[in-house]
Design a protein around this motif. Structure first.
Motif, mmCIF file in Angstrom:
data_model
loop_
_atom_site.group_PDB
_atom_site.id
_atom_site.type_symbol
_atom_site.label_atom_id
_atom_site.label_comp_id
_atom_site.label_asym_id
_atom_site.label_seq_id
_atom_site.Cartn_x
_atom_site.Cartn_y
_atom_site.Cartn_z
ATOM 1 N N TRP A 36 0.732 -1.114 -0.024
ATOM 2 C CA TRP A 36 -0.081 0.007 -0.148
ATOM 3 C C TRP A 36 0.816 1.508 -0.018
ATOM 4 C CZ3 TRP A 36 -3.813 2.298 -1.354
ATOM 5 C CH2 TRP A 36 -4.816 3.427 -0.793
ATOM 6 N N GLN A 37 1.912 1.179 0.851
ATOM 7 C CA GLN A 37 2.594 2.415 0.770
ATOM 8 C C GLN A 37 3.396 2.716 -0.454
ATOM 9 O OE1 GLN A 37 5.033 1.630 4.473
ATOM 10 N NE2 GLN A 37 3.990 2.814 5.652
ATOM 11 N N SER A 38 3.712 1.727 -1.009
ATOM 12 C CA SER A 38 4.433 1.811 -2.386
ATOM 13 C C SER A 38 3.646 2.784 -3.393
ATOM 14 C CB SER A 38 4.925 0.319 -3.029
ATOM 15 O OG SER A 38 3.661 -0.327 -3.302
ATOM 16 N N PHE A 39 2.269 2.927 -3.246
ATOM 17 C CA PHE A 39 1.514 3.566 -4.227
ATOM 18 C C PHE A 39 1.263 5.145 -3.474
ATOM 19 C CE2 PHE A 39 0.187 -0.855 -5.100
ATOM 20 C CZ PHE A 39 0.599 -0.684 -6.289
ATOM 21 N N LEU A 40 1.897 5.401 -2.416
ATOM 22 C CA LEU A 40 1.511 6.636 -1.451
ATOM 23 C C LEU A 40 2.562 7.466 -1.812
ATOM 24 C CD1 LEU A 40 -0.134 5.590 1.459
ATOM 25 C CD2 LEU A 40 -1.407 6.172 -0.796
ATOM 26 N N ARG A 41 2.594 8.872 -1.488
ATOM 27 C CA ARG A 41 3.484 9.751 -1.531
ATOM 28 C C ARG A 41 3.321 10.549 -0.502
ATOM 29 N NH1 ARG A 41 7.680 10.035 -4.534
ATOM 30 N NH2 ARG A 41 9.054 11.506 -3.916
ATOM 31 N N GLU A 42 4.387 10.556 0.735
ATOM 32 C CA GLU A 42 3.870 11.474 1.705
ATOM 33 C C GLU A 42 4.689 12.966 1.504
ATOM 34 O OE1 GLU A 42 5.620 9.687 5.124
ATOM 35 O OE2 GLU A 42 4.163 8.271 5.306
ATOM 36 N N ASP A 43 3.976 14.050 2.202
ATOM 37 C CA ASP A 43 4.682 15.239 1.972
ATOM 38 C C ASP A 43 5.793 15.358 2.805
ATOM 39 O OD1 ASP A 43 3.819 15.798 4.720
ATOM 40 O OD2 ASP A 43 2.058 16.860 4.079
ATOM 41 N N ALA A 44 6.395 16.367 2.803
ATOM 42 C CA ALA A 44 7.819 16.773 3.552
ATOM 43 C C ALA A 44 7.696 16.449 5.019
ATOM 44 C CB ALA A 44 8.245 17.932 3.101
ATOM 45 N N GLY A 46 5.426 14.367 6.639
ATOM 46 C CA GLY A 46 4.836 13.091 6.782
ATOM 47 C C GLY A 46 3.515 13.257 7.511
ATOM 48 N N ILE A 47 3.048 14.389 7.131
ATOM 49 C CA ILE A 47 1.402 14.527 7.524
ATOM 50 C C ILE A 47 0.554 13.932 6.610
ATOM 51 C CG2 ILE A 47 -0.297 16.006 8.587
ATOM 52 C CD1 ILE A 47 2.345 17.845 8.992
ATOM 53 N N ARG A 48 0.645 14.261 5.581
ATOM 54 C CA ARG A 48 -0.350 13.978 4.386
ATOM 55 C C ARG A 48 0.185 12.942 3.381
ATOM 56 N NH1 ARG A 48 -2.926 17.106 0.956
ATOM 57 N NH2 ARG A 48 -1.036 18.203 0.830
ATOM 58 N N SER A 49 -0.419 11.913 3.037
ATOM 59 C CA SER A 49 -0.171 11.026 1.723
ATOM 60 C C SER A 49 -1.150 11.132 0.870
ATOM 61 C CB SER A 49 0.293 9.615 2.441
ATOM 62 O OG SER A 49 -0.554 9.212 3.310
ATOM 63 N N THR A 50 -0.543 10.981 -0.330
ATOM 64 C CA THR A 50 -1.756 11.056 -1.411
ATOM 65 C C THR A 50 -1.284 9.589 -2.189
ATOM 66 O OG1 THR A 50 -0.199 12.445 -2.548
ATOM 67 C CG2 THR A 50 -2.380 13.280 -1.715
ATOM 68 N N PHE A 51 -2.284 9.435 -3.015
ATOM 69 C CA PHE A 51 -2.114 8.145 -3.842
ATOM 70 C C PHE A 51 -1.579 8.445 -5.115
ATOM 71 C CE2 PHE A 51 -3.630 5.016 -6.983
ATOM 72 C CZ PHE A 51 -3.458 3.736 -6.238
ATOM 73 N N VAL A 52 -0.469 8.054 -5.673
ATOM 74 C CA VAL A 52 0.172 8.294 -6.808
ATOM 75 C C VAL A 52 0.540 7.179 -7.692
ATOM 76 C CG1 VAL A 52 1.595 10.492 -5.674
ATOM 77 C CG2 VAL A 52 2.663 8.210 -5.624
ATOM 78 N N GLY A 53 -0.314 5.993 -7.443
ATOM 79 C CA GLY A 53 -0.042 4.937 -8.377
ATOM 80 C C GLY A 53 1.163 4.379 -8.569
ATOM 81 N N MET A 54 1.733 4.384 -9.800
ATOM 82 C CA MET A 54 2.960 3.676 -10.030
ATOM 83 C C MET A 54 4.039 4.716 -9.794
ATOM 84 S SD MET A 54 2.138 0.428 -10.424
ATOM 85 C CE MET A 54 3.897 -0.080 -11.192
ATOM 86 N N GLU A 55 3.881 5.889 -9.413
ATOM 87 C CA GLU A 55 5.073 6.817 -9.484
ATOM 88 C C GLU A 55 6.278 6.497 -9.001
ATOM 89 O OE1 GLU A 55 3.658 11.046 -8.680
ATOM 90 O OE2 GLU A 55 5.999 11.238 -8.264
ATOM 91 N N ASN A 56 5.851 5.820 -7.716
ATOM 92 C CA ASN A 56 7.226 5.512 -7.193
ATOM 93 C C ASN A 56 7.991 4.556 -7.368
ATOM 94 O OD1 ASN A 56 6.894 6.895 -4.440
ATOM 95 N ND2 ASN A 56 5.304 5.712 -4.131
ATOM 96 N N TYR A 57 7.403 3.623 -8.384
ATOM 97 C CA TYR A 57 8.065 2.567 -9.165
ATOM 98 C C TYR A 57 8.784 3.226 -10.350
ATOM 99 C CZ TYR A 57 5.635 -0.935 -6.363
ATOM 100 O OH TYR A 57 5.074 -1.716 -5.367
ATOM 101 N N LEU A 58 8.177 4.145 -10.888
ATOM 102 C CA LEU A 58 8.601 4.864 -12.080
ATOM 103 C C LEU A 58 9.984 5.532 -12.004
ATOM 104 C CD1 LEU A 58 5.369 5.722 -14.094
ATOM 105 C CD2 LEU A 58 6.951 3.975 -14.664
ATOM 106 N N ARG A 59 9.841 6.329 -10.546
ATOM 107 C CA ARG A 59 10.837 7.067 -10.142
ATOM 108 C C ARG A 59 12.095 6.165 -9.761
ATOM 109 N NH1 ARG A 59 10.275 12.191 -7.015
ATOM 110 N NH2 ARG A 59 8.369 12.838 -7.888
ATOM 111 N N LEU A 60 11.805 4.894 -9.492
ATOM 112 C CA LEU A 60 13.176 4.151 -8.881
ATOM 113 C C LEU A 60 13.651 3.634 -10.203
ATOM 114 C CD1 LEU A 60 11.729 1.617 -6.402
ATOM 115 C CD2 LEU A 60 13.242 3.168 -6.201
ATOM 116 N N MET A 61 12.767 3.339 -11.418
ATOM 117 C CA MET A 61 13.346 2.962 -12.606
ATOM 118 C C MET A 61 14.219 3.994 -13.293
ATOM 119 S SD MET A 61 12.733 -0.072 -12.779
ATOM 120 C CE MET A 61 12.410 -1.045 -11.074
ATOM 121 N N ASP A 62 13.968 5.267 -12.695
ATOM 122 C CA ASP A 62 14.786 6.453 -13.423
ATOM 123 C C ASP A 62 15.968 6.805 -12.632
ATOM 124 O OD1 ASP A 62 13.573 7.099 -15.655
ATOM 125 O OD2 ASP A 62 12.034 8.613 -14.926
ATOM 126 N N SER A 63 16.044 6.076 -11.304
ATOM 127 C CA SER A 63 17.043 6.640 -10.153
ATOM 128 C C SER A 63 18.344 6.085 -10.587
ATOM 129 C CB SER A 63 16.474 6.521 -9.010
ATOM 130 O OG SER A 63 17.545 6.023 -8.010
#
Lengths: 292, 282
Positions: A36-44, A46-63
């Motif tokens: 579940w966390q892998s689909f979320l993005r927390e703000d700086a 750590g209070i709010r988190s938003t659903f970002v879908g595959m973004e974390n994975y895509l960022r990893l592949m670019d990192s």
């Protein structure tokens, strides 16, 4: 499958309850959280988190850091597996030849299994310590200046040696068991036909040992990828310059030190997929020998 | 041995002796270091033979520890490791023998579902799901406790599989005989199954004790109170604090003490250990 069984319906659930409870609380629930966390993005903060879908994975592949970590893991796993299995096979073949003293040698070789990976790391770190270690001292005599704190390749060599050392006894035990399962008559027949020891090893022993070798191959890859965390943490901590930052270490570092839960979660999921793939491969092979 | 080749025999033993020496090298170096004083390393020449400070170094670590690193005396950390390793070994054996008994000797709805729930734990090493597991344990208020140290590491499928295999090989006539004699399932479990699995339990105990003793990442994360430090995780904290004055002799003494109990268990119970290892992994 048992023919005779007990007919209670409630009792089996009571018996299963402790294991199922612990499995759900400490395994399945946290694993689901990681997904579940892998689909979320927390703000700086750590209070709010938003659903970002595959973004974390895509960022990893670019990192570049993550791609580097994958590459480091691959190199590390291959080196640990080859070094440790090769050395163990050599010793196992030798021990198998000395019928009378095989047990004594086994006792002398089996104990590193019991040494914690963290302790193995500390021991080799001490041996390779650039100022007081024994090996840098010896290397200096032949004109080589060892410093794994600044040299990436030397840092990799250090963690590979410590990890492979720890795994020798395990591989040795399984190779010896595998060798003893090979009927002596086969090798005797080949000897009568005039095949020397080296030829016998490559045409008879090694092919018949291939199930053991394959099993160990999978186990060693899993070991190198996941259980060497302590070796890395107690020696190089992923450095220098990310040179020993294997994937398991990066999950921990990004999650706990970097507090980047989304990225750490995505990395966990990728690792889980790798473990699942390796486990399936292993069980498909085991199934041929043992019926579950 | 198939034929007599003296040169090959010599080579065989030479290989093994070199192998044993290489494998033992790091421990020898650590042991030698643990018998010297800090100044013996300062001169630049590395001691190769044990010095006279063995008892002094070890008793100092056991009693007072390395206060500069914030770690408690080694005796305390050994006790914590012992509690953790024993809790993991006993806990795992108890829950997995019960669940294997349920899966093998009963037919009930969702039996295969329960089996698969346990099976998936094989695929989730603690390192992989470390962050969320930590959050769960923190949420339950188990940080800095023996329960937090051991319970999350107790569930795993390997022990359940081992007992399942053992039970499957036991003859059906045992259950029939027990039932004819009027024994219920729990009586059968206690009086027949447990005694017949005794060696498997002992073998598994050796493996699990070592597994528990050697845990590193988990105790490192969930203990912030020095009273709960385990020795394997404590060594790292000591080595980190070593930067200033070289206290290598004391760190190495601790390393030796950290590996002594599990190594003693493996060597002392070699037969059981090998049996357990080969069976658990298959």
């Amino acid at each position: 499958m048992k023919r005779t069984i007990f007919s209670n319906q409630l009792l089996p659930w009571l018996l299963l309850a402790p294991q199922l409870a612990i499995t759900f609380i400490f395994f399945i629930w946290p694993a689901a959280q990681a997904v579940w966390q892998s689909f979320l993005r927390e703000d700086a903060f750590g209070i709010r988190s938003t659903f970002v879908g595959m973004e974390n994975y895509l960022r990893l592949m670019d990192s570049p850091e993550y791609l580097n970590s994958m590459q480091v893991t691959l190199v590390f796993a291959v080196l640990v597996t080859v070094l440790s299995m090769g050395f163990s096979l050599l010793l196992a073949v030798a021990a198998d030849r000395t019928l009378r003293s095989a047990r004594a040698y086994t006792t002398l070789l089996v104990w590193p299994y019991a040494v914690a990976p963290a302790v193995a790391g500390i021991l080799w770190w001490f041996i390779f310590n650039p100022t007081i270690g024994i090996l840098p001292f010896l290397l200096e005599q032949i004109g080589y200046d060892w410093n794994h704190i600044s040299n990436p390749n030397e840092a990799m060599a250090l963690v590979v040696i410590a990890s492979a050392w720890k795994q020798i006894s395990y591989n040795f035990l399984f190779f010896v068991a595998g060798l003893q399962a090979i009927p002596a008559s086969l090798r005797e027949a080949a000897a009568i036909d005039g095949a020397g020891p080296v030829k016998r090893f490559f045409t008879i022993t090694f092919p018949l040992l291939s199930p053991t070798t394959f099993f160990l191959l999978v186990v060693n890859i899993v070991y190198a990828m996941f259980e060497t965390f302590a070796v890395i943490d107690s020696t190089t901590e992923g450095g220098p310059a990310q040179a020993t930052n294997i994937m398991v270490y990066k999950v921990y570092f990004d999650g706990f030190v970097g507090q980047n839960m989304g990225s750490s979660g995505a990395q966990s999921v990728i690792l889980m997929l790798i473990v699942i793939a390796l486990t399936v491969i292993q069980f498909r092979w085991v199934e041929k020998k043992v019926a579950y | 041995m198939i034929e007599n080749r003296p040169f090959l025999n010599f080579l065989t033993h030479l290989t093994l002796i070199i192998g044993v020496a290489l494998v033992a090298l790091p421990v020898w170096v650590a042991f030698v270091a643990s018998t010297h004083t800090a100044t013996d390393f300062g001169s630049g020449t590395i001691p190769m033979w044990p010095g006279p400070h063995l008892i002094e170094n070890y008793s100092r670590m056991l009693d007072s520890g390395l206060s500069t690193s914030g770690t408690p005396p080694v005796a305390r950390m050994v006790l914590n490791s012992l509690i953790m390793a024993l809790a993991i070994a006993f806990g795992k054996i108890i829950i997995s023998i019960l669940s294997a008994f349920a899966i093998v000797y009963f037919r009930f709805p969702l039996r295969m579902f329960a089996f698969w729930c346990i099976f998936v734990t094989l695929m989730l090493p603690v390192e992989v799901r470390i962050v969320p597991t930590f959050q769960v344990v923190a949420g339950l208020g188990l940080l800095n406790s023996y329960a937090g140290l051991s319970i999350p590491l107790i569930a795993s499928a390997t022990a359940t599989f081992l007992f399942r295999q053992v039970f499957l090989t036991m003859p059906d006539e045992l259950v029939e005989a027990a039932r004819i004699d009027g024994a219920g399932p729990m009586k059968f479990f206690r009086d027949i199954l447990l005694p017949l699995s005794r060696t498997n339990i002992a073998a598994l105990f050796v493996i699990l004790f070592i597994y528990g003793w050697n845990q590193y990442l988990w105790p490192l994360l969930i203990t912030t109170d020095a009273q709960y430090y385990t020795i394997v995780a404590g060594i790292k904290r000591m080595a980190d604090a070593v930067d200033g004055l070289p206290q290598w002799h004391l760190v190495m003494a601790t390393a030796i003490m950290a590996m002594l109990p599990p190594v003693a268990v493996v060597i002392g119970m070699q037969r059981l250990f090998v049996k357990g290892l080969v069976e658990t992994e298959k």
